[in-house]
Design a protein around this motif. Structure first.
Motif, PDB file in Angstrom:
ATOM      1  N   THR A  55       0.825  -1.214   0.000  1.00  0.00           N
ATOM      2  CA  THR A  55       0.000   0.000   0.000  1.00  0.00           C
ATOM      3  C   THR A  55       0.851   1.252   0.000  1.00  0.00           C
ATOM      4  O   THR A  55       0.579   2.211  -0.747  1.00  0.00           O
ATOM      5  N   LEU A  56       1.899   1.279   0.807  1.00  0.00           N
ATOM      6  CA  LEU A  56       2.760   2.455   0.869  1.00  0.00           C
ATOM      7  C   LEU A  56       3.515   2.664  -0.453  1.00  0.00           C
ATOM      8  O   LEU A  56       3.739   3.798  -0.881  1.00  0.00           O
ATOM      9  N   ILE A  57       3.909   1.569  -1.078  1.00  0.00           N
ATOM     10  CA  ILE A  57       4.592   1.679  -2.377  1.00  0.00           C
ATOM     11  C   ILE A  57       3.663   2.279  -3.431  1.00  0.00           C
ATOM     12  O   ILE A  57       4.025   3.207  -4.165  1.00  0.00           O
ATOM     13  N   LEU A  58       2.428   1.778  -3.482  1.00  0.00           N
ATOM     14  CA  LEU A  58       1.488   2.245  -4.492  1.00  0.00           C
ATOM     15  C   LEU A  58       1.007   3.664  -4.207  1.00  0.00           C
ATOM     16  O   LEU A  58       0.898   4.493  -5.119  1.00  0.00           O
ATOM     17  N   ALA A  59       0.723   3.962  -2.940  1.00  0.00           N
ATOM     18  CA  ALA A  59       0.204   5.284  -2.597  1.00  0.00           C
ATOM     19  C   ALA A  59       1.232   6.381  -2.829  1.00  0.00           C
ATOM     20  O   ALA A  59       0.879   7.522  -3.143  1.00  0.00           O
ATOM     21  N   ASN A  60       2.515   6.052  -2.687  1.00  0.00           N
ATOM     22  CA  ASN A  60       3.572   7.052  -2.857  1.00  0.00           C
ATOM     23  C   ASN A  60       4.342   6.901  -4.164  1.00  0.00           C
ATOM     24  O   ASN A  60       5.308   7.626  -4.396  1.00  0.00           O
ATOM     25  N   GLN A  61       3.911   5.919  -4.988  1.00  0.00           N
ATOM     26  CA  GLN A  61       4.527   5.686  -6.294  1.00  0.00           C
ATOM     27  C   GLN A  61       6.053   5.543  -6.179  1.00  0.00           C
ATOM     28  O   GLN A  61       6.827   6.190  -6.889  1.00  0.00           O
ATOM     29  N   LEU A  62       6.451   4.681  -5.248  1.00  0.00           N
ATOM     30  CA  LEU A  62       7.876   4.478  -5.011  1.00  0.00           C
ATOM     31  C   LEU A  62       8.476   3.556  -6.063  1.00  0.00           C
ATOM     32  O   LEU A  62       7.823   2.621  -6.537  1.00  0.00           O
ATOM     33  N   ARG A  63       9.717   3.836  -6.410  1.00  0.00           N
ATOM     34  CA  ARG A  63      10.464   2.981  -7.330  1.00  0.00           C
ATOM     35  C   ARG A  63      11.698   2.449  -6.643  1.00  0.00           C
ATOM     36  O   ARG A  63      12.318   3.137  -5.825  1.00  0.00           O
ATOM     37  N   ASN A  64      12.057   1.240  -7.007  1.00  0.00           N
ATOM     38  CA  ASN A  64      13.234   0.634  -6.391  1.00  0.00           C
ATOM     39  C   ASN A  64      14.514   1.296  -6.920  1.00  0.00           C
ATOM     40  O   ASN A  64      14.644   1.534  -8.117  1.00  0.00           O
ATOM     41  N   ARG A  65      15.429   1.586  -6.023  1.00  0.00           N
ATOM     42  CA  ARG A  65      16.727   2.146  -6.430  1.00  0.00           C
ATOM     43  C   ARG A  65      17.792   1.607  -5.489  1.00  0.00           C
ATOM     44  O   ARG A  65      17.524   1.299  -4.324  1.00  0.00           O
ATOM     45  N   SER A  66      18.994   1.492  -5.995  1.00  0.00           N
ATOM     46  CA  SER A  66      20.090   0.956  -5.190  1.00  0.00           C
ATOM     47  C   SER A  66      20.592   2.008  -4.218  1.00  0.00           C
ATOM     48  O   SER A  66      20.591   3.208  -4.516  1.00  0.00           O
ATOM     49  N   LEU A  67      21.008   1.574  -3.047  1.00  0.00           N
ATOM     50  CA  LEU A  67      21.524   2.469  -2.017  1.00  0.00           C
ATOM     51  C   LEU A  67      22.949   2.061  -1.672  1.00  0.00           C
ATOM     52  O   LEU A  67      23.264   0.868  -1.572  1.00  0.00           O
ATOM     53  N   ASP A  68      23.780   3.031  -1.463  1.00  0.00           N
ATOM     54  CA  ASP A  68      25.165   2.788  -1.087  1.00  0.00           C
ATOM     55  C   ASP A  68      25.416   3.416   0.277  1.00  0.00           C
ATOM     56  O   ASP A  68      25.482   4.640   0.403  1.00  0.00           O
ATOM     57  N   TYR A  69      25.469   2.597   1.291  1.00  0.00           N
ATOM     58  CA  TYR A  69      25.696   3.122   2.640  1.00  0.00           C
ATOM     59  C   TYR A  69      26.515   2.110   3.437  1.00  0.00           C
ATOM     60  O   TYR A  69      26.555   0.913   3.121  1.00  0.00           O
ATOM     61  N   HIS A  70      27.151   2.601   4.486  1.00  0.00           N
ATOM     62  CA  HIS A  70      28.000   1.754   5.323  1.00  0.00           C
ATOM     63  C   HIS A  70      27.678   2.040   6.783  1.00  0.00           C
ATOM     64  O   HIS A  70      27.685   3.198   7.221  1.00  0.00           O
ATOM     65  N   LEU A  71      27.397   0.974   7.525  1.00  0.00           N
ATOM     66  CA  LEU A  71      27.111   1.106   8.953  1.00  0.00           C
ATOM     67  C   LEU A  71      28.362   0.761   9.752  1.00  0.00           C
ATOM     68  O   LEU A  71      29.122  -0.136   9.371  1.00  0.00           O
ATOM     69  N   PRO A  72      28.585   1.450  10.878  1.00  0.00           N
ATOM     70  CA  PRO A  72      29.726   1.093  11.724  1.00  0.00           C
ATOM     71  C   PRO A  72      29.505  -0.280  12.347  1.00  0.00           C
ATOM     72  O   PRO A  72      28.363  -0.688  12.564  1.00  0.00           O
ATOM     73  N   PRO A  73      30.566  -1.008  12.619  1.00  0.00           N
ATOM     74  CA  PRO A  73      30.404  -2.341  13.228  1.00  0.00           C
ATOM     75  C   PRO A  73      29.745  -2.241  14.595  1.00  0.00           C
ATOM     76  O   PRO A  73      30.018  -1.313  15.366  1.00  0.00           O
ATOM     77  N   ALA A  74      28.858  -3.195  14.891  1.00  0.00           N
ATOM     78  CA  ALA A  74      28.151  -3.192  16.164  1.00  0.00           C
ATOM     79  C   ALA A  74      29.095  -3.566  17.302  1.00  0.00           C
ATOM     80  O   ALA A  74      29.944  -4.455  17.164  1.00  0.00           O
ATOM     81  N   GLU A  75      28.951  -2.860  18.413  1.00  0.00           N
ATOM     82  CA  GLU A  75      29.753  -3.173  19.590  1.00  0.00           C
ATOM     83  C   GLU A  75      29.166  -4.389  20.303  1.00  0.00           C
ATOM     84  O   GLU A  75      27.958  -4.611  20.279  1.00  0.00           O
ATOM     85  N   PRO A  76      30.020  -5.199  20.954  1.00  0.00           N
ATOM     86  CA  PRO A  76      29.502  -6.365  21.679  1.00  0.00           C
ATOM     87  C   PRO A  76      28.638  -5.927  22.861  1.00  0.00           C
ATOM     88  O   PRO A  76      28.840  -4.861  23.448  1.00  0.00           O
ATOM     89  N   LEU A  77      27.646  -6.758  23.180  1.00  0.00           N
ATOM     90  CA  LEU A  77      26.749  -6.442  24.286  1.00  0.00           C
ATOM     91  C   LEU A  77      27.504  -6.500  25.614  1.00  0.00           C
ATOM     92  O   LEU A  77      28.312  -7.402  25.852  1.00  0.00           O
ATOM     93  N   ARG A  78      27.214  -5.543  26.481  1.00  0.00           N
ATOM     94  CA  ARG A  78      27.799  -5.526  27.818  1.00  0.00           C
ATOM     95  C   ARG A  78      26.924  -6.321  28.772  1.00  0.00           C
ATOM     96  O   ARG A  78      25.796  -6.700  28.455  1.00  0.00           O
ATOM     97  N   ASP A  79      27.481  -6.594  29.962  1.00  0.00           N
ATOM     98  CA  ASP A  79      26.757  -7.415  30.942  1.00  0.00           C
ATOM     99  C   ASP A  79      25.394  -6.819  31.284  1.00  0.00           C
ATOM    100  O   ASP A  79      24.398  -7.544  31.421  1.00  0.00           O
ATOM    101  N   ARG A  80      25.337  -5.496  31.433  1.00  0.00           N
ATOM    102  CA  ARG A  80      24.077  -4.859  31.806  1.00  0.00           C
ATOM    103  C   ARG A  80      23.039  -5.005  30.695  1.00  0.00           C
ATOM    104  O   ARG A  80      21.850  -5.198  30.960  1.00  0.00           O
ATOM    105  N   GLN A  81      23.472  -4.938  29.458  1.00  0.00           N
ATOM    106  CA  GLN A  81      22.553  -5.111  28.336  1.00  0.00           C
ATOM    107  C   GLN A  81      22.049  -6.548  28.249  1.00  0.00           C
ATOM    108  O   GLN A  81      20.874  -6.796  27.975  1.00  0.00           O
ATOM    109  N   LEU A  82      22.951  -7.505  28.483  1.00  0.00           N
ATOM    110  CA  LEU A  82      22.542  -8.909  28.487  1.00  0.00           C
ATOM    111  C   LEU A  82      21.538  -9.186  29.597  1.00  0.00           C
ATOM    112  O   LEU A  82      20.571  -9.931  29.410  1.00  0.00           O
ATOM    113  N   LEU A  83      21.764  -8.567  30.768  1.00  0.00           N
ATOM    114  CA  LEU A  83      20.839  -8.742  31.889  1.00  0.00           C
ATOM    115  C   LEU A  83      19.469  -8.164  31.546  1.00  0.00           C
ATOM    116  O   LEU A  83      18.437  -8.773  31.851  1.00  0.00           O
TER     117      LEU A  83
END
Length: 283
Positions: A55-83
């Protein structure tokens, strides 16, 4: 924003409207377990997600296009986050098994919150300052007002007045009116407030018409999740609108077809899927 609303109907903890519906059902001596709600509602979420995408594609007439982006590497979870993840997972498991353990959803939620503070994941002073404690009183007041409407016959009076117009029209028409009322109210007020207003009335209708009250309550709660047409119908819409990117016209253009699709999916689920699911859950 629409994804949040659709996903929130899948579980009782997904929105205040769901908890409100469960609370009012208890006044009629009925209890819906967390897992029972998931069985009934989660397939609707799964069906609506790809339909929302298209529905969102049709209502906004979106077209597929390639994206070039780079995300920073995720940091490992700390003990508090695991808890924190462990407590969250344990709380969710207690939600799912609440029907067998005898714990109420409110008790499970309190146990999870206490565990977060006792373990040091959350600091009480920080929680006290940042959490919106008034929200609990708002919904508590809504439940109280709704209970008063039921006890003093106001809900029954309103139900007879509104739904007397479609008397004799059959179950499908009655359910359609419930859904349309839910959609109309949730797009002009908050979804939780819409549920607090409607559920006592629709349950009174269910009693008068001899309908399954669990179906009526869940149908009402889910329909108040369809706040797609306005920016102020639900918090996700407000947050996205506050970014300044989508306008009110954008919500109307995307929301109107999404509401129509969601209503049809909900009616189809009630007609074809819920009879099987209700028999399986024993509701």
């Amino acid at each position: 924003a629409f994804g949040c609303s659709i996903a929130g109907l899948a579980t009782p903890s997904g929105g205040a409207r769901n908890v409100i519906a469960i609370g009012f059902l208890q006044q009629y001596g009925m209890r819906i377990d967390y897992l029972d709600w998931v069985v009934l509602a989660a397939p609707i979420t799964l069906a609506l997600m790809p339909l929302l995408f298209v529905t969102l594609i049709l209502a906004n007439q979106l077209r597929n296009r390639s994206l070039d982006y780079h995300l920073p590497p995720a940091e490992p979870l700390r003990d508090r986050q695991l808890l924190a993840l462990g407590i969250l997972g344990g709380t969710f498991l207690l939600f799912l098994t609440s029907g067998r353990t005898g714990l109420t959803l409110g008790t499970v939620a309190m146990l999870g919150a206490i565990a977060m503070h006792v373990s040091g994941v959350l600091e009480w002073d920080d929680s006290r300052r940042r959490l919106r404690w008034g929200v609990m009183f708002i919904y508590g007041a809504a439940l109280t007002l709704g209970a008063a409407m039921v006890d003093h016959g106001v809900a029954e009076w309103l139900a007879l007045g509104i739904f007397g117009l479609v008397e004799g029209g059959g179950e499908l028409l009655l359910f359609s009116v419930i859904i349309l009322l839910g959609v109309a109210l949730t797009n002009i007020m908050s979804d939780g407030a819409a549920a607090a207003v409607l559920v006592p009335i629709t349950l009174a209708v269910g009693v008068a018409a001899g309908l399954d009250l669990a179906v009526v309550a869940i149908l009402t709660a889910i329909s108040t999740a369809f706040a797609f047409m306005t920016a102020f119908g639900t918090p996700p819409n407000l947050i996205v609108h506050a970014s300044g990117i989508p306008s009110s016209a954008d919500f109307v253009r995307n929301g109107v077809p999404m509401v129509l699709i969601a209503v049809l999916v909900l009616l189809a689920a009630q007609r074809y899927y819920w009879p099987i699911a209700l028999e399986w859950t024993g509701l």
